[in-house]
Design an enzyme around this catalytic site. Structure first.
Site, PDB file in Angstrom:
ATOM      1  N   LYS A  87      44.335  13.199  50.274  1.00  0.00           N
ATOM      2  CA  LYS A  87      43.052  12.499  50.189  1.00  0.00           C
ATOM      3  C   LYS A  87      41.889  13.479  50.241  1.00  0.00           C
ATOM      4  O   LYS A  87      40.926  13.377  49.468  1.00  0.00           O
ATOM      5  CB  LYS A  87      42.935  11.479  51.318  1.00  0.00           C
ATOM      6  CG  LYS A  87      43.845  10.271  51.144  1.00  0.00           C
ATOM      7  CD  LYS A  87      43.937   9.442  52.415  1.00  0.00           C
ATOM      8  CE  LYS A  87      44.911   8.289  52.240  1.00  0.00           C
ATOM      9  NZ  LYS A  87      45.164   7.544  53.481  1.00  0.00           N
ATOM     10  N   GLN A 111      43.674   6.763  59.513  1.00  0.00           N
ATOM     11  CA  GLN A 111      45.031   6.796  58.979  1.00  0.00           C
ATOM     12  C   GLN A 111      46.006   6.054  59.898  1.00  0.00           C
ATOM     13  O   GLN A 111      46.051   6.306  61.102  1.00  0.00           O
ATOM     14  CB  GLN A 111      45.489   8.255  58.812  1.00  0.00           C
ATOM     15  CG  GLN A 111      46.848   8.424  58.188  1.00  0.00           C
ATOM     16  CD  GLN A 111      46.899   7.943  56.743  1.00  0.00           C
ATOM     17  OE1 GLN A 111      46.021   8.243  55.948  1.00  0.00           O
ATOM     18  NE2 GLN A 111      47.926   7.193  56.411  1.00  0.00           N
ATOM     19  N   ASP A 138      39.174   1.069  53.366  1.00  0.00           N
ATOM     20  CA  ASP A 138      40.542   0.546  53.301  1.00  0.00           C
ATOM     21  C   ASP A 138      40.556  -0.963  53.088  1.00  0.00           C
ATOM     22  O   ASP A 138      41.576  -1.541  52.705  1.00  0.00           O
ATOM     23  CB  ASP A 138      41.297   0.866  54.602  1.00  0.00           C
ATOM     24  CG  ASP A 138      42.304   1.993  54.432  1.00  0.00           C
ATOM     25  OD1 ASP A 138      42.668   2.296  53.281  1.00  0.00           O
ATOM     26  OD2 ASP A 138      42.734   2.564  55.447  1.00  0.00           O
TER      27      ASP A 138
END
Length: 297
Positions: free
Chosen positions: A54, A98, A121
């Site tokens: 990422k 994460q 997200d």
């Protein structure tokens, strides 16, 4: 029939190219650099790989990348304090924590502490509610990537029968909402669905997101259907070692379907591409600018 392969790697490269173009225009026209902050708690090997990937792609498209790596024993209070700091930082337009988190941390509490406008997200309860009621939201990356590929292959999805296998909060439920938004007739199926093969055989679009390797065989697929395989499962090879497979049996499904995504190289690459797209979208919204064309729902 031999299915057309929907190449997720190639599609993701086009999405990243679009993102890079929008980032360049934001810099040139407005003096704004979109910023993505990724928080990693602990040393989970798979999570470390994802975070590195990422960060690399964030920089490649010209965005600012902020990585925060915390010890596995980091307290909930310290993690929430960091998120509060990122919520207040005007240079950060997207925040991603994460998952999975260490067991002593409450994932729901942590995710819901993120500013919904920076929740790239799309997991915050506010974004879940907005998506469910058809309002503007941040959309979870994997379902967004699936929708982009379906739109790219079909154009309009209006009136098509879609079956989503799997009811997770991360993929199954938001995928169903997105397909409803495209005027599909949507069935959510799962392990307790009666006559699951019969239900799947009615579908023009099958999205398999159940997390069971090669669960869906070709004789479940309606001839000419489009199959989107979200699963990523590692199985043993007879000769030793392992290989990655999806939630559908690729060879038998590809012999019946009109189009199918491979594993690997299908949905997976789109997830990070859509994370970058969501960050640009969040940046534009934060600054009252037009949303990037082709990168949002």
């Amino acid at each position: 029939m031999t299915a057309t392969v929907i190449d997720g790697k190639a599609f993701a490269a086009k999405v990243r190219e679009k993102v890079a173009g929008h980032v360049d225009r934001l810099k040139q026209d407005h003096g704004i650099t979109p910023g993505l902050a990724v928080v990693l708690v602990g040393e989970d090997p798979a999570s470390q790989v994802y975070v590195r990937s990422k960060g690399k792609m964030t920089v490649e498209v010209g965005m600012a990348s902020f990585e925060h790596r915390l010890d596995a024993n980091t307290s909930e209070a310290d993690l929430l304090a960091l998120i509060d700091q990122l919520n207040s930082d005007a240079s950060v337009h997207g925040i991603l924590v994460q998952l999975p988190l260490p067991d002593h941390l409450d994932s729901d509490l942590v995710i819901n502490s993120i500013d919904p406008a920076k929740d790239v997200d799309g997991f915050h309860i506010s974004n879940v509610g907005l998506l469910g009621t058809g309002q503007k939201s941040m959309v979870p990356c994997t379902p967004l990537g699936c929708l982009m590929m379906l739109r790219g292959h079909h154009g309009s999805l209006s009136g098509m029968n879609a079956v989503v296998i799997g009811r997770s909060n991360i993929v199954g439920k938001p995928m169903a909402q997105l397909l409803l938004g495209e005027s599909c007739t949507v069935t959510m199926a799962h392990s307790r669905t009666k006559d699951l093969p019969g239900v799947v055989r009615q579908a023009d679009i099958v999205v398999a997101a159940v997390g069971r390797p090669q669960m869906v065989p070709g004789d479940w697929i309606k001839p000419g259907a489009t199959v989107i395989d979200v699963g990523i499962n590692r199985i043993d090879k007879p000769e030793g070692g392992t290989r990655l497979v999806g939630d559908v049996d690729y060879d038998s499904c590809a012999a019946v379907a009109a189009a199918i995504t491979p594993v690997p190289g299908g949905v997976g690459p789109m997830t990070i591409a859509c994370l970058l797209a969501n960050t640009v979208t969040a940046c534009c919204r934060a600054n009252g600018l037009a949303e990037p064309d082709g990168l949002t729902v």
